[in-house]
Enzyme design. Structure first.
Site, PDB file in Angstrom:
ATOM      1  CG  HIS A 127     -32.821 -54.251  38.079  1.00 31.43           C
ATOM      2  ND1 HIS A 127     -33.455 -54.740  39.189  1.00 31.43           N
ATOM      3  CD2 HIS A 127     -31.539 -54.040  38.443  1.00 31.43           C
ATOM      4  CE1 HIS A 127     -32.599 -54.798  40.194  1.00 31.43           C
ATOM      5  NE2 HIS A 127     -31.425 -54.398  39.770  1.00 31.43           N
TER       6      HIS A 127
HETATM    7  N1  UDP Z   1     -36.994 -49.575  45.300  1.00 33.96           N
HETATM    8  C1  UDP Z   1     -37.720 -48.393  45.313  1.00 33.96           C
HETATM    9  N2  UDP Z   1     -38.514 -48.085  44.235  1.00 33.96           N
HETATM   10  C2  UDP Z   1     -38.661 -48.919  43.175  1.00 33.96           C
HETATM   11  C3  UDP Z   1     -37.942 -50.138  43.182  1.00 33.96           C
HETATM   12  C4  UDP Z   1     -37.118 -50.438  44.253  1.00 33.96           C
HETATM   13  O1  UDP Z   1     -37.657 -47.631  46.268  1.00 33.96           O
HETATM   14  O2  UDP Z   1     -39.389 -48.594  42.222  1.00 33.96           O
HETATM   15  C5  UDP Z   1     -36.117 -49.887  46.425  1.00 33.96           C
HETATM   16  C6  UDP Z   1     -36.482 -51.192  47.120  1.00 33.96           C
HETATM   17  O3  UDP Z   1     -37.321 -50.961  48.188  1.00 33.96           O
HETATM   18  C7  UDP Z   1     -35.166 -51.749  47.563  1.00 33.96           C
HETATM   19  C8  UDP Z   1     -34.168 -51.165  46.619  1.00 33.96           C
HETATM   20  O4  UDP Z   1     -34.814 -50.107  45.928  1.00 33.96           O
HETATM   21  O5  UDP Z   1     -34.875 -51.327  48.849  1.00 33.96           O
HETATM   22  C9  UDP Z   1     -33.665 -52.264  45.729  1.00 33.96           C
HETATM   23  O6  UDP Z   1     -33.177 -51.747  44.624  1.00 33.96           O
HETATM   24  P1  UDP Z   1     -32.784 -52.599  43.358  1.00 33.96           P
HETATM   25  O7  UDP Z   1     -33.801 -53.599  43.073  1.00 33.96           O
HETATM   26  O8  UDP Z   1     -32.430 -51.579  42.332  1.00 33.96           O
HETATM   27  O9  UDP Z   1     -31.400 -53.233  43.826  1.00 33.96           O
HETATM   28  P2  UDP Z   1     -30.962 -54.673  44.268  1.00 33.96           P
HETATM   29  O10 UDP Z   1     -31.592 -54.985  45.560  1.00 33.96           O
HETATM   30  O11 UDP Z   1     -31.358 -55.585  43.183  1.00 33.96           O
HETATM   31  O12 UDP Z   1     -29.489 -54.546  44.392  1.00 33.96           O
END
Ligand code: UDP
Length: 361
Positions: free
Chosen positions: A209
């Protein structure tokens, strides 16, 4: 002590859940601590927001600022205007922000300008990549934070190098991993598990994303087609983020292995991760979870703010080209994982440490 807790986006919800539990535990032990939960509305889709409140038993927010989408400036500005009103109506002693999203920075600025103390959970991590909105949010937030809670000694060192007093920097561990510990025995297979013939180790999880991977449609398609060919006979489950879905639109893709699914709730998603063969992602949080679960992770970015996941964990920073991902993935298929380890204090008790420290202030 009256604390206002800010949450705006999916990773925030996962991080605040154990902090709220730790506060409630202290409350029931008679400690003078209370909280008000403010949802900024940055993420508002059911499967990026409500599902996490339900599954992680997060109380209904006391206020929802309902800012929704917008450009970086529109969203940040809208959160600031709405949160200033909220704070004027509901004063507190401390505003607690987590992570690195726009809500984190916007609410920290508002609180600080109203002379309210700011606590930042996941402070001090740095990618060094100023093209990432998150890096700007981290730097601005940490420049006005009073109490810094870090996930690693390198994050603490980043803060000390910037002249922050060591008295205010607390290495406490990782609240995202607290949530993982608290929910591992509740994770469950998604309803499509059998339909797609999934079994432990016979599929890869893919999430993308970040603007550098998804904002240019043709590069995204090239990447997906390359990943589709790369994994041999493994299936690839791709919970597609709304941002990525919007870029792909109705494009017809000729993919053999990639299966598109909706963004997953936490309990299904962690089941999928825990039982996967490997993970390909551009998420920061997921590289922490795979580190703790010992699942091979290929991070499609050129930098990381979480070096410990690479130094001792299972994370491999592979850049954003399909060529390099394929090279590294092939090496892994030939040689397996070279290392595996859990970073210091990622033990499920970070939130309890944070609340104990706040109570001592
Ligand atoms: N996550 C989830 N479902 C999904 C994708 C991600 O529960 O379909 C959770 C994942 O386990 C993690 C968090 O969302 O803990 C990460 O989110 P994201 O990738 O949006 O954020 P980033 O870590 O990049 O800030």
């Amino acid at each position: 002590m009256k604390i206002t807790i800010i949450a705006g986006a999916r990773p925030n919800f996962i991080k605040i859940a154990p902090i709220i539990k730790a506060i409630e535990k202290q409350q029931s032990g008679g400690k003078a601590i209370s909280y008000r939960l403010v949802h900024t509305g940055q993420h508002y889709d059911k499967n990026l927001s409500d599902t996490f409140f339900e599954e992680l038993n997060i109380p209904h927010p006391n206020a929802n600022l309902e800012v929704k989408s917008g450009s970086q400036a529109e969203q940040t500005g809208a959160i600031m205007v709405a949160f200033e009103k909220e704070l004027l109506q509901n004063p507190c002693d401390l505003v607690l922000v987590v992570g690195d999203v726009n809500s984190t920075m916007a609410c920290a600025i508002v609180a600080k300008k109203m002379n309210i103390k700011v606590a930042h959970v996941e402070a001090g991590i740095r990618s060094g990549d100023m093209t990432m909105p998150e890096e700007i949010n981290r730097i601005v937030t940490d420049s006005i934070t009073d109490y810094f809670f870090t996930t690693s000694t390198s994050a603490s060192e980043n803060l000390l190098k910037n002249g922050i007093s060591s008295a205010n920097v607390h290495f406490v561990g990782n609240v995202m991993i607290d949530t993982l510990h608290q929910n591992l025995n509740r994770i469950s297979a998604p309803s499509f598990w059998k339909d797609f013939g999934l079994e432990t180790g016979n599929y890869v999880i893919l999430t993308l994303h970040r603007p550098s991977n998804v904002d240019e449609e043709q590069s995204l398609i090239t990447l997906l087609e390359g990943i589709d060919k790369m994994v041999g006979d493994k299936k690839i489950i791709f919970p597609i983020h709304p941002r990525t879905k919007a870029i792909l639109g109705e494009t017809n893709l000729d993919l053999k292995n990639i299966i598109f699914v909706e963004p997953q709730g936490y309990l299904n998603f962690m089941y999928l991760i825990k039982n996967s063969f490997a993970v390909i992602t551009d998420s920061g949080g997921i590289s922490e979870e795979t580190t703790v679960l010992g699942i091979p992770c290929f991070t499609m970015r050129t930098t990381t703010e979480r070096p410990e996941t690479i130094e001792i964990g299972t994370n491999n920073l592979v850049g954003i080209s399909i060529e390099n991902l394929t090279l590294e993935f092939t090496k892994f298929l030939e040689n397996g994982l070279s290392k595996r380890g859990i970073p210091e204090l990622w033990d499920g008790k970070a939130s309890e440490r944070i609340v104990a420290i706040l109570l001592s202030k």
